[in-house]
Write an enzyme that holds these catalytic residues in place. Structure first.
Site, PDB file in Angstrom:
ATOM      1  N   ASP A 143      34.736  77.427  98.604  1.00 23.35           N
ATOM      2  CA  ASP A 143      34.545  76.607  99.799  1.00 23.35           C
ATOM      3  C   ASP A 143      35.361  77.210 100.934  1.00 23.35           C
ATOM      4  O   ASP A 143      36.580  77.355 100.819  1.00 23.35           O
ATOM      5  CB  ASP A 143      35.002  75.179  99.519  1.00 23.35           C
ATOM      6  CG  ASP A 143      34.508  74.191 100.560  1.00 23.35           C
ATOM      7  OD1 ASP A 143      34.466  74.568 101.752  1.00 23.35           O
ATOM      8  OD2 ASP A 143      34.179  73.055 100.185  1.00 23.35           O
ATOM      9  N   ASP A 179      31.944  85.541 102.074  1.00 18.38           N
ATOM     10  CA  ASP A 179      31.195  86.021 103.235  1.00 18.38           C
ATOM     11  C   ASP A 179      31.828  85.538 104.531  1.00 18.38           C
ATOM     12  O   ASP A 179      31.228  85.639 105.590  1.00 18.38           O
ATOM     13  CB  ASP A 179      29.736  85.551 103.160  1.00 18.38           C
ATOM     14  CG  ASP A 179      29.621  84.029 103.098  1.00 18.38           C
ATOM     15  OD1 ASP A 179      30.446  83.401 102.411  1.00 18.38           O
ATOM     16  OD2 ASP A 179      28.715  83.464 103.728  1.00 18.38           O
ATOM     17  N   GLU A 219      24.939  84.064  97.603  1.00 16.09           N
ATOM     18  CA  GLU A 219      25.079  85.338  98.306  1.00 16.09           C
ATOM     19  C   GLU A 219      23.770  85.739  98.975  1.00 16.09           C
ATOM     20  O   GLU A 219      23.779  86.246 100.112  1.00 16.09           O
ATOM     21  CB  GLU A 219      25.523  86.434  97.348  1.00 16.09           C
ATOM     22  CG  GLU A 219      25.701  87.783  98.049  1.00 16.09           C
ATOM     23  CD  GLU A 219      26.303  88.835  97.155  1.00 16.09           C
ATOM     24  OE1 GLU A 219      27.543  88.897  97.060  1.00 16.09           O
ATOM     25  OE2 GLU A 219      25.531  89.604  96.530  1.00 16.09           O
TER      26      GLU A 219
END
Length: 237
Positions: A143, A179, A219
Site C-alpha cells: 500500500d 511503482d 503490476e
C-alpha cells in the site's frame, strides 16, 4: 503503537488497511472455513498464545528453509514461488480477507503443499517468529499511502523493519517491488538504516525484474497506467 494493551496482553497496534471488501461468495467462504486453519503457521493468535511462545519452526516446517511474503494480495506471486521452489516453505501474511480467500482457492486448485497463511497483521507474526528463522522475504507492491502525512503507515518504517531484521537470518535477501517513486525514496532511506544493504550496483539494476519474477495483475495495471515498476534487492547484514 502505544502502551495500551488488549486483555490478552497484546499491544495496541493501529491498523490502517482494509480487512474486508465485497461479500464473499459461497466457494470463497468454504475455502476460509475448510482450509485456512490447517494452513496457519501456528502460535500467532493472541488468545491462544498470550505469552508469545515462538513457533517451533523445525516441527511446523519440517526443517526446510522458510520464506516470508508480506501482503500477498491475491497470492499470485506466492503460489508461483511455491511451485518453483518445492524445497522451501513460504509463509504469507495478508489482512485483507478477500485476498486470503483468493489465495486459498489457488492453493486448492493447484494442490500447493508448501505454504502457510497468516490472515492478519505481519507484526503479530513477527512476535512469534524466532530470531534468524526466515531465509528470504518479499514486499511486493505494498500500500503506497501516497499522502505525506500517511508515510508513517508504510511498511518501510522502523516499526516493521526492526522486527523483520530480527527474524531474517544474516545474509537473507529482502525484495521490494513498487511503482511509486516516493516509496522507492523512502525504501532506499529506511531499509539500509534498519540493517540492510542495497544490492544495486548499476543505475538500471532497479529496472530489471528478478529472473524468477511473476508479473502480477497489479503490476500489469500499473504498466497500463504508465507507472514504472522498481525492483529493489537488499541483504540483511
Amino acid at each position: 503503537m502505544t502502551d495500551e494493551t488488549h486483555k490478552t496482553g497484546a499491544p495496541w497496534r493501529n491498523f490502517y488497511g482494509r480487512r474486508h471488501g465485497k461479500s464473499l461468495n459461497k466457494a470463497q467462504q468454504d475455502y476460509l472455513d475448510q482450509d485456512l486453519a490447517a494452513l496457519s503457521p501456528g502460535a500467532v493468535d493472541w488468545d491462544a498464545n498470550p505469552d508469545r511462545t515462538p513457533i517451533d519452526m523445525a516441527a511446523r516446517f519440517h526443517g526446510k528453509p522458510v520464506w516470508l511474503e508480506v501482503g500477498f494480495g491475491s497470492g499470485e506471486h506466492m503460489v508461483h514461488q511455491a511451485g518453483l521452489n518445492p524445497q522451501v516453505e513460504i509463509i504469507g501474511c495478508e489482512p485483507y480477507i478477500n485476498g486470503v480467500a483468493a489465495l486459498l482457492g489457488k492453493i486448492r486448485r493447484l494442490g500447493t503443499q508448501n505454504v502457510a497463511v497468516h490472515p492478519g497483521d505481519a507484526r503479530d507474526l513477527f512476535d512469534v517468529l524466532p530470531p534468524a528463522s526466515i531465509d528470504k522475504a518479499f514486499l511486493l507492491y505494498p500500500d503506497p499511502w501516497p499522502k505525506a502525512r500517511h508515510h508513517r503507515r508504510r511498511f518501510v518504517t522502523p516499526e516493521h523493519l526492526a522486527p523483520l531484521h530480527r527474524v531474517l537470518r544474516p545474509g537473507a535477501e529482502f525484495r521490494v517491488a513498487t511503482d511509486i517513486p516516493d516509496y522507492v525514496r523512502q525504501t532506499l532511506e529506511e531499509v539500509p538504516r534498519a540493517g540492510f544493504e542495497w544490492q544495486g550496483a548499476r543505475a538500471d539494476d532497479w529496472r530489471r525484474p528478478w529472473d524468477d519474477w511473476l508479473s502480477t495483475r497489479y503490476e500489469q495495471k500499473a504498466l497500463r497506467e504508465g507507472r514504472t515498476p522498481h525492483y529493489l534487492t537488499f541483504r540483511r547484514l
